[in-house]
Design a protein around this motif. Sequence first.
Motif, short mmCIF file in Angstrom:
data_model
loop_
_atom_site.label_atom_id
_atom_site.label_comp_id
_atom_site.label_asym_id
_atom_site.label_seq_id
_atom_site.Cartn_x
_atom_site.Cartn_y
_atom_site.Cartn_z
N SER A 113 0.85 -1.19 0.00
CA SER A 113 0.00 0.00 0.00
C SER A 113 0.89 1.24 0.00
N ILE A 114 0.26 2.38 -0.24
CA ILE A 114 1.00 3.63 -0.37
C ILE A 114 0.37 4.69 0.52
N GLU A 115 1.19 5.39 1.28
CA GLU A 115 0.75 6.55 2.05
C GLU A 115 1.66 7.72 1.68
N LYS A 116 1.08 8.67 0.98
CA LYS A 116 1.84 9.82 0.48
C LYS A 116 3.02 9.32 -0.34
N ASP A 117 4.26 9.56 0.10
CA ASP A 117 5.41 9.15 -0.71
C ASP A 117 6.10 7.91 -0.14
N LYS A 118 5.38 7.15 0.70
CA LYS A 118 5.98 5.98 1.35
C LYS A 118 5.28 4.70 0.92
N PHE A 119 6.06 3.61 0.89
CA PHE A 119 5.51 2.28 0.64
C PHE A 119 5.33 1.55 1.97
N LEU A 120 4.22 0.83 2.06
CA LEU A 120 3.96 -0.02 3.22
C LEU A 120 3.75 -1.45 2.73
N ILE A 121 4.20 -2.39 3.50
CA ILE A 121 3.92 -3.80 3.27
C ILE A 121 3.20 -4.33 4.50
N ASN A 122 2.01 -4.83 4.26
CA ASN A 122 1.14 -5.32 5.35
C ASN A 122 0.94 -4.24 6.41
N ASN A 123 0.67 -3.04 5.91
CA ASN A 123 0.33 -1.87 6.74
C ASN A 123 1.49 -1.35 7.59
N LYS A 124 2.70 -1.78 7.30
CA LYS A 124 3.87 -1.26 8.00
C LYS A 124 4.86 -0.71 6.98
N LEU A 125 5.49 0.41 7.32
CA LEU A 125 6.49 0.96 6.42
C LEU A 125 7.54 -0.09 6.09
N THR A 126 7.95 -0.13 4.83
CA THR A 126 9.03 -1.04 4.48
C THR A 126 10.25 -0.75 5.36
N TYR A 127 10.94 -1.81 5.71
CA TYR A 127 12.14 -1.77 6.57
C TYR A 127 11.81 -1.39 8.01
N SER A 128 10.54 -1.34 8.38
CA SER A 128 10.20 -1.02 9.77
C SER A 128 10.61 -2.14 10.71
N GLU A 129 10.89 -3.33 10.16
CA GLU A 129 11.40 -4.41 11.00
C GLU A 129 12.85 -4.15 11.43
N ILE A 130 13.45 -3.11 10.86
CA ILE A 130 14.80 -2.70 11.24
C ILE A 130 14.66 -1.36 11.97
N PRO A 131 14.52 -1.36 13.28
CA PRO A 131 14.16 -0.14 14.01
C PRO A 131 15.08 1.04 13.75
N ALA A 132 16.37 0.78 13.56
CA ALA A 132 17.32 1.88 13.37
C ALA A 132 17.40 2.37 11.93
N CYS A 133 16.62 1.76 11.03
CA CYS A 133 16.70 2.13 9.62
C CYS A 133 16.15 3.54 9.40
N LYS A 134 16.95 4.38 8.76
CA LYS A 134 16.56 5.76 8.49
C LYS A 134 15.77 5.90 7.19
N TYR A 135 15.62 4.79 6.47
CA TYR A 135 15.04 4.88 5.12
C TYR A 135 13.77 4.06 5.01
N GLN A 136 12.99 4.00 6.08
CA GLN A 136 11.73 3.27 6.04
C GLN A 136 10.78 3.91 5.03
N GLY A 137 10.05 3.05 4.33
CA GLY A 137 9.11 3.54 3.33
C GLY A 137 9.63 3.51 1.92
N LEU A 138 10.91 3.12 1.74
CA LEU A 138 11.47 3.02 0.40
C LEU A 138 11.31 1.60 -0.14
N LEU A 139 11.52 1.45 -1.43
CA LEU A 139 11.43 0.15 -2.10
C LEU A 139 12.69 -0.02 -2.94
N MET A 140 13.77 -0.39 -2.27
CA MET A 140 15.03 -0.61 -2.98
C MET A 140 14.87 -1.85 -3.85
N ASN A 141 15.34 -1.74 -5.10
CA ASN A 141 14.93 -2.75 -6.08
C ASN A 141 16.04 -3.09 -7.06
#
Length: 417
Positions: free
Chosen positions: A7-35
Amino acid sequence: MNRTTLSIEKDKFLINNKLTYSEIPACKYQGLLMNTRFVQGIFEDKLDPKRFDRFGRNFHAEQNTRDLIASLPKWYAAGVRGITVGLQGGGACFTIDGNTIQNNPFSSDGKSLDHSYMNRMESIINAADEIGMVVIVSYFYWSQTRFFKGEEEIQNAVVTASTWLKEKGYKNVIIEIANEHNMEGYMKHKILHQDAGIVTLIHLAKEASGGIPVGCSGTGGYFSEDIAEASDVIMIHGNELTRNQLYNMIKRAKAIKPMRPIVINEDSQAISQMEVAIKNGVSWGYYNNMTKQEPPVDWRITKGEDQFFTLRLKEYIKNEAPKLPLEDQFYLQGLEPNMEYEGKRFIRLASLYPEKINYVEFYRNDELYEIAYDDPFCINFIWNWIQGPVEGVKQGEEWKAIVCLSDGRRIEKSLVV
């Protein structure tokens, strides 16, 4: 199925309603989709498939897809969350003219799809769904659109592919209408080549897919405000651009309102570009024309460029600094066994931190052969995504790269073929 819902919220990507990389608490780049650009995932040449028996292997379409799927967990572990796979593939740009390849799952009227191709696509999307990855499904590639008679057939194809995705119920997909739609190869069909036509196709895809996010890319440096405004995901390409030119294009994309996510789903193996994207809140796409687009593709994280990309990605996403001695941060690429094609080799110096390199000197049997100044450091550099070949490399030749770092240090990498 549907273990992975994008899903998408503004300029961020979410997977299963959580920002991407949110499983990495210290990640500064949550919401991106590195590909990564894996466009040949369902590739099959109907005209002359035997010519892809090369690089020490035989090509089999089904095995090609199975190998890609087998590689996904390691790419995921490295921080990759999206892959681009083309219905019409991409170019074997170093070796074979795309106009001599038939890699097209669409019927000539655009109303049906070849089941063998789509079964492979289904298996890739399902495998990605299992591990939490997104597939950017790219519909058209310039050389394969020659099989369509006109605009009606192309519109049919968009509806057909989008309906297929809808009926499968996929939630981990983004649609890319065409790869670099403004290329000359699309000029036969104005609906694909012109911005207004792409906007029409974006709206068709949104409706027929039931709301799957849609976008479309242009060539490196090309930006269309009309297409960006029509898109759910703004897709831009970074190939052929300097870092500052890439930054300028990112600023143009970020000016589109309301804000939406920006994805670079094709750049190059010039990993110095990644920093420009990620530090400006933009998802970056690794594109290795040689190791990841020349069938038969080796989908593993291979030594050199692939390895260095994943190490840098981990450094950004997971804050894991690579633990490589300085001499291991460089790799003389293109001289591996079986990487010769019709007497041609594509030689370059892969590096973990290309930003720290001033220039690279290449020596052939102790004679200066070439100097490279830009990342990626290639012999016969054309653009950051493509280079010219070195011909007639013989067994027993010694090749050497002298890496001249900006701090004055010199590192030597040598290899006897």
